[in-house]
Design a protein around this motif. Structure first.
Motif, PDB file in Angstrom:
ATOM      1  N   LYS A  30      47.018  70.643  50.342  1.00  0.00           N
ATOM      2  CA  LYS A  30      46.482  69.458  49.747  1.00  0.00           C
ATOM      3  C   LYS A  30      47.207  68.263  50.023  1.00  0.00           C
ATOM      4  O   LYS A  30      48.446  68.225  50.304  1.00  0.00           O
ATOM      5  N   ASP A  31      46.164  67.131  50.303  1.00  0.00           N
ATOM      6  CA  ASP A  31      47.081  65.899  50.442  1.00  0.00           C
ATOM      7  C   ASP A  31      46.187  64.874  49.505  1.00  0.00           C
ATOM      8  O   ASP A  31      45.454  65.094  48.811  1.00  0.00           O
ATOM      9  N   HIS A  32      46.655  63.394  49.723  1.00  0.00           N
ATOM     10  CA  HIS A  32      46.050  62.729  48.633  1.00  0.00           C
ATOM     11  C   HIS A  32      44.543  62.446  48.853  1.00  0.00           C
ATOM     12  O   HIS A  32      43.913  62.090  48.009  1.00  0.00           O
ATOM     13  N   ARG A  33      44.056  62.633  50.166  1.00  0.00           N
ATOM     14  CA  ARG A  33      42.571  62.662  50.489  1.00  0.00           C
ATOM     15  C   ARG A  33      42.116  63.550  49.832  1.00  0.00           C
ATOM     16  O   ARG A  33      40.778  63.246  49.165  1.00  0.00           O
ATOM     17  N   LEU A  53      42.835  65.121  46.875  1.00  0.00           N
ATOM     18  CA  LEU A  53      42.729  64.746  45.563  1.00  0.00           C
ATOM     19  C   LEU A  53      41.842  63.748  45.194  1.00  0.00           C
ATOM     20  O   LEU A  53      41.215  63.359  43.899  1.00  0.00           O
ATOM     21  N   ALA A  54      41.775  62.810  46.130  1.00  0.00           N
ATOM     22  CA  ALA A  54      40.923  61.625  45.750  1.00  0.00           C
ATOM     23  C   ALA A  54      39.351  62.087  45.992  1.00  0.00           C
ATOM     24  O   ALA A  54      38.407  61.874  44.984  1.00  0.00           O
ATOM     25  N   THR A  55      39.206  63.147  46.763  1.00  0.00           N
ATOM     26  CA  THR A  55      37.873  63.727  46.820  1.00  0.00           C
ATOM     27  C   THR A  55      37.449  64.383  45.766  1.00  0.00           C
ATOM     28  O   THR A  55      36.386  64.168  44.927  1.00  0.00           O
ATOM     29  N   GLU A  56      38.514  65.077  45.179  1.00  0.00           N
ATOM     30  CA  GLU A  56      38.141  66.082  43.714  1.00  0.00           C
ATOM     31  C   GLU A  56      37.829  64.977  42.800  1.00  0.00           C
ATOM     32  O   GLU A  56      37.243  65.435  41.753  1.00  0.00           O
ATOM     33  N   THR A  57      38.667  63.811  42.601  1.00  0.00           N
ATOM     34  CA  THR A  57      38.529  62.800  41.578  1.00  0.00           C
ATOM     35  C   THR A  57      37.014  62.260  41.445  1.00  0.00           C
ATOM     36  O   THR A  57      36.315  62.096  40.687  1.00  0.00           O
ATOM     37  N   GLU A  58      36.504  62.005  42.789  1.00  0.00           N
ATOM     38  CA  GLU A  58      35.134  61.277  42.966  1.00  0.00           C
ATOM     39  C   GLU A  58      34.065  62.634  42.362  1.00  0.00           C
ATOM     40  O   GLU A  58      33.181  62.020  41.990  1.00  0.00           O
ATOM     41  N   THR A  59      34.462  63.657  42.730  1.00  0.00           N
ATOM     42  CA  THR A  59      33.624  64.805  42.368  1.00  0.00           C
ATOM     43  C   THR A  59      33.498  64.818  40.716  1.00  0.00           C
ATOM     44  O   THR A  59      32.168  64.991  40.389  1.00  0.00           O
TER      45      THR A  59
END
Length: 280
Positions: free
Chosen positions: A94-97, A99-105
């Protein structure tokens, strides 16, 4: 002389440290660009909660999000700052990208699962005023992803108001880069000087400044006004009565100042024939 200085004060009474331009703000304007998060939709708390949930689900524990959260910042950068501040290690693969996608979800699920989503007070009537009464083209210009923007405008039934929706999914560089604003202006065939931008974040304001566009700040945070820059007309907590405020001409504002002075001096005569000084 007293009248001159009172008028000068009255014209700048809502002036903050930013370069506020008191003029006929709609004169020559062909388009209005609205940011989404924090401007049209009061979503900052939702983003903070989404970041906290993703952190817990990935085993980071109860991290401190609020100390470093800055509205309008790209999610990837937000997660990099959170990692540096809270000193947690990323899970394998997992990278920051990611985590960003999971946050948007999380945000997308909130929109889709909510019975009703409220917009910032006064937005709907103000947008109709700009579009129907003033004939401006409207664009939603946001760093958020396409799915979030489209879900939000569909849920709130305001999609018909926008001539264009441009998101962070559509550009290589997001705000504070001016590219997304310039791309929107190109698509609507509007010169940057003929665009009025509504923003709340420092990154969005900086992007508008770089694009050469006038701004109005929807100011609902504790960010000092001194940190905003550009051609800013004013700072307002929402869109309530903003149609009346920005429809007031420079001369009308000056006459209001003269009328106020007359009231202070105990003179109730109207100021219609008073000629305010031109040296502002």
């Amino acid at each position: 002389m007293a009248i001159h200085y009172l008028i000068k004060y009255y014209l700048k009474k809502d002036r903050g440290p930013a370069n506020i331009r008191h003029k006929d703000i709609l004169k020559g304007k062909k388009a209005a660009f609205f940011d989404l998060d924090g401007t049209v939709w009061d979503s900052d708390l939702l983003w903070i909660e989404a970041l906290e949930k993703v952190a817990r689900e990935n085993g980071f524990g109860e991290i401190d999000v609020r100390s470093t959260y800055l509205p309008g910042t790209e999610l990837i950068k937000t997660w990099k700052v959170l990692q540096a501040y809270n000193e947690f290690k990323l899970p394998a693969k997992k990278d920051h990208r990611v985590l960003a996608t999971e946050t948007e979800t999380k945000i997308l699920n909130h929109i889709n699962n909510s019975e009703h989503v409220d917009l910032i007070e006064g937005f709907l009537s103000f947008a109709i005023f700009l579009k129907e009464d003033k004939g401006l083209k409207l664009a939603l210009v946001t760093n958020s992803g396409k799915e979030i923007a489209e879900a939000l405008v569909q849920k709130t039934m305001v999609a018909y108001l926008f001539d264009l929706i441009l998101t962070g999914s559509d550009v290589a560089k997001k705000k504070p880069s001016p590219r997304i604003f310039l791309k929107a202006a190109g698509k609507l065939r509007a010169s940057p000087k003929n665009v009025l931008v509504f923003e709340d974040s420092l990154s969005g304001s900086k992007a508008a400044e770089k694009a050469g566009m006038d701004q109005i700040i929807i100011w609902r945070t504790d960010i000092p006004q001194v940190e905003y820059h550009g051609n800013i007309y004013g700072f307002y907590p929402d869109f309530e009565d903003l149609d009346k405020i920005i429809s007031t001409t420079h001369r009308e504002r000056a006459l209001e100042g003269v009328t106020l002075l007359h009231k202070i001096q105990g003179n109730t005569e109207p100021a219609e024939n008073e000629q305010p000084s031109q040296e502002m």
